[in-house]
Scaffold this active site. Structure first.
Site, mmCIF file in Angstrom:
data_model
loop_
_atom_site.group_PDB
_atom_site.id
_atom_site.type_symbol
_atom_site.label_atom_id
_atom_site.label_comp_id
_atom_site.label_asym_id
_atom_site.label_seq_id
_atom_site.Cartn_x
_atom_site.Cartn_y
_atom_site.Cartn_z
ATOM 1 N N LYS A 104 -19.188 10.119 -5.341
ATOM 2 C CA LYS A 104 -19.210 10.816 -4.042
ATOM 3 C C LYS A 104 -20.263 11.911 -4.148
ATOM 4 O O LYS A 104 -20.265 12.684 -5.112
ATOM 5 C CB LYS A 104 -17.841 11.438 -3.759
ATOM 6 C CG LYS A 104 -16.819 10.448 -3.267
ATOM 7 C CD LYS A 104 -15.595 11.152 -2.723
ATOM 8 C CE LYS A 104 -14.634 10.165 -2.095
ATOM 9 N NZ LYS A 104 -14.361 8.957 -2.862
ATOM 10 N N ASP A 138 -20.214 6.343 -2.345
ATOM 11 C CA ASP A 138 -19.172 6.294 -1.314
ATOM 12 C C ASP A 138 -19.701 6.948 -0.040
ATOM 13 O O ASP A 138 -20.536 7.852 -0.118
ATOM 14 C CB ASP A 138 -17.938 7.105 -1.754
ATOM 15 C CG ASP A 138 -17.114 6.408 -2.828
ATOM 16 O OD1 ASP A 138 -17.537 5.359 -3.332
ATOM 17 O OD2 ASP A 138 -16.041 6.948 -3.165
ATOM 18 N N ARG A 187 -21.748 -1.640 0.554
ATOM 19 C CA ARG A 187 -20.296 -1.868 0.549
ATOM 20 C C ARG A 187 -19.803 -1.638 1.976
ATOM 21 O O ARG A 187 -19.928 -0.537 2.509
ATOM 22 C CB ARG A 187 -19.606 -0.882 -0.392
ATOM 23 C CG ARG A 187 -18.088 -1.001 -0.370
ATOM 24 C CD ARG A 187 -17.407 0.253 -0.858
ATOM 25 N NE ARG A 187 -17.831 0.610 -2.185
ATOM 26 C CZ ARG A 187 -17.746 1.864 -2.654
ATOM 27 N NH1 ARG A 187 -17.277 2.842 -1.911
ATOM 28 N NH2 ARG A 187 -18.151 2.144 -3.863
ATOM 29 N N LYS A 204 -7.913 -0.652 16.462
ATOM 30 C CA LYS A 204 -8.117 -1.500 15.278
ATOM 31 C C LYS A 204 -8.975 -2.725 15.612
ATOM 32 O O LYS A 204 -9.859 -3.098 14.836
ATOM 33 C CB LYS A 204 -6.752 -1.927 14.712
ATOM 34 C CG LYS A 204 -6.867 -2.892 13.531
ATOM 35 C CD LYS A 204 -5.521 -3.263 12.958
ATOM 36 C CE LYS A 204 -5.557 -4.544 12.129
ATOM 37 N NZ LYS A 204 -6.611 -4.646 11.134
#
Ligand code: FDA
Length: 311
Positions: A104, A138, A187, A204
């Protein structure tokens, strides 16, 4: 649970978890530590390596994540960098393992200075590059997206083995993917932070549809794509599409989190699909645990049942 209720629950949980008493309660008691044990490999590198070895026996590869974020001083950022260098050194001594690392940027000092952060990342990349290890960045909350992409562009000049996470809930991601360094590893995730509703998809279905679109765009643009989700529908869609491509699996792999959908990890790997598990470890597990709890209301019952059992 409806999407609105779900968001309200997440907001409540995230706000409550920000209180110092909540942190003290969760990190300072056996109950909190037991719940963390479901999602975190342990507090030491040795424990993370043991998990990586156990996964390897099931033909599942690994990605080590030394927990930590938003460090307050550059000295802490340098300590985090050194923890990653220690992880790389452990991986070099275990050449039989296929393992990447994930960092991170706020752990490497991004809140203090972008140059210092790049310097710390660069030191990690030099070592990783020499030993052939992939380093993934990330993606944190939306306030860091521009800086993260800038660091990625500068870092990839130093090592082609660096990649980045892209979040499908973020509306801007559908533009951002066109500006990624050509061919870099990506990713693809749904996104784990509680963000202002104006900048993310809230439903969603919309997040999932954006995920599918982003996957197709990234694949068409020649990126290696890590399909980081536990969502069976998305996984099935990706699986059938990539199966139909000649050599598609040379550029795509499934990734899941330690402690989540273990059954799915094992069954996909058992059927010969590439699966990598993200293995978080270290003492700074509280914010990570909070995100995992907020992702799924049922996890709160897991916490409560531990509370009842341990009384
Ligand atoms: P979804 O939330 O729809 O869940 C699908 C199913 O998975 C659920 O029905 C449930 O069965 C299971 N599940 C999901 N989360 C669970 C949990 N916490 N506990 C128990 N079961 C759960 N995010 C980010 O913002 N930046 C990043 O860099 C990363 N990095 C990253 C790496 C990897 C390898 C993974 C797998 C995920 C991330 N994430 C992330 C987290 C990601 O954004 C997302 O929050 C979680 O993966 C949960 O979403 P799903 O895609 O699994 O779908």
């Amino acid at each position: 649970m409806s999407d609105t209720l779900d968001t309200a629950f997440r907001r409540l949980l995230v706000e409550a978890s920000g209180h110092p008493w909540a942190r003290r309660f969760v990190t300072g008691t056996r109950i909190g530590q037991a719940v963390a044990g479901r999602f975190v490999a342990g507090e030491t590198l040795r424990q993370a390596m043991e998990v990586a070895r156990a996964l390897d026996r099931q033909r599942i590869t690994a990605m080590l994540d030394h927990l930590g974020e938003n460090v307050e001083t550059l000295a802490h950022a340098e300590a985090a960098r050194d923890d990653y260098l220690a992880a790389l050194s452990a991986l070099e001594r275990a050449p039989e393992l296929d393992a990447a690392v994930s960092v991170k940027l706020t752990q490497l000092g991004l809140d203090r200075s972008i140059d210092a952060c790049l310097d710390n990342l660069g030191r990690i990349l030099d070592v990783a590059d020499a030993q052939g290890t992939v380093v993934m960045i990330d993606m944190e909350s939306h306030v860091y997206v521009d800086a993260t992409l800038e660091v990625l562009h500068r870092a990839i000049e130093r090592s082609p083995r660096v990649g980045v996470a892209v979040q499908s809930y973020l509306r801007r991601s559908e533009r951002d993917v066109f500006d990624l360094p050509p061919g870099c590893r990506v990713r693809l995730v749904k996104g784990a932070y509680l963000e202002p509703p104006e900048i993310v998809y809230v439903d969603k279905d919309d997040v999932d549809a954006a995920y599918a679109r982003l996957f197709m765009t990234l694949l068409a643009r020649g990126h290696a794509v890590d399909v980081a989700t536990h969502d069976p529908h998305l996984i099935e869609g990706v699986r059938s599409r990539v199966d139909a491509l000649e050599d598609g699996w040379s550029r795509v792999e499934f990734q899941m989190l330690y402690g989540v959908r273990r059954d799915l990890q094992v069954s996909l790997a058992g059927r010969g699909y590439p699966v990598r598990v993200y293995i978080p470890y270290g003492t700074e597990w509280y914010p990570y645990l909070t995100r995992r709890m907020a992702e799924r209301p049922a996890n709160l019952w897991f916490f409560v049942s531990n509370l009842v059992r341990m009384r």
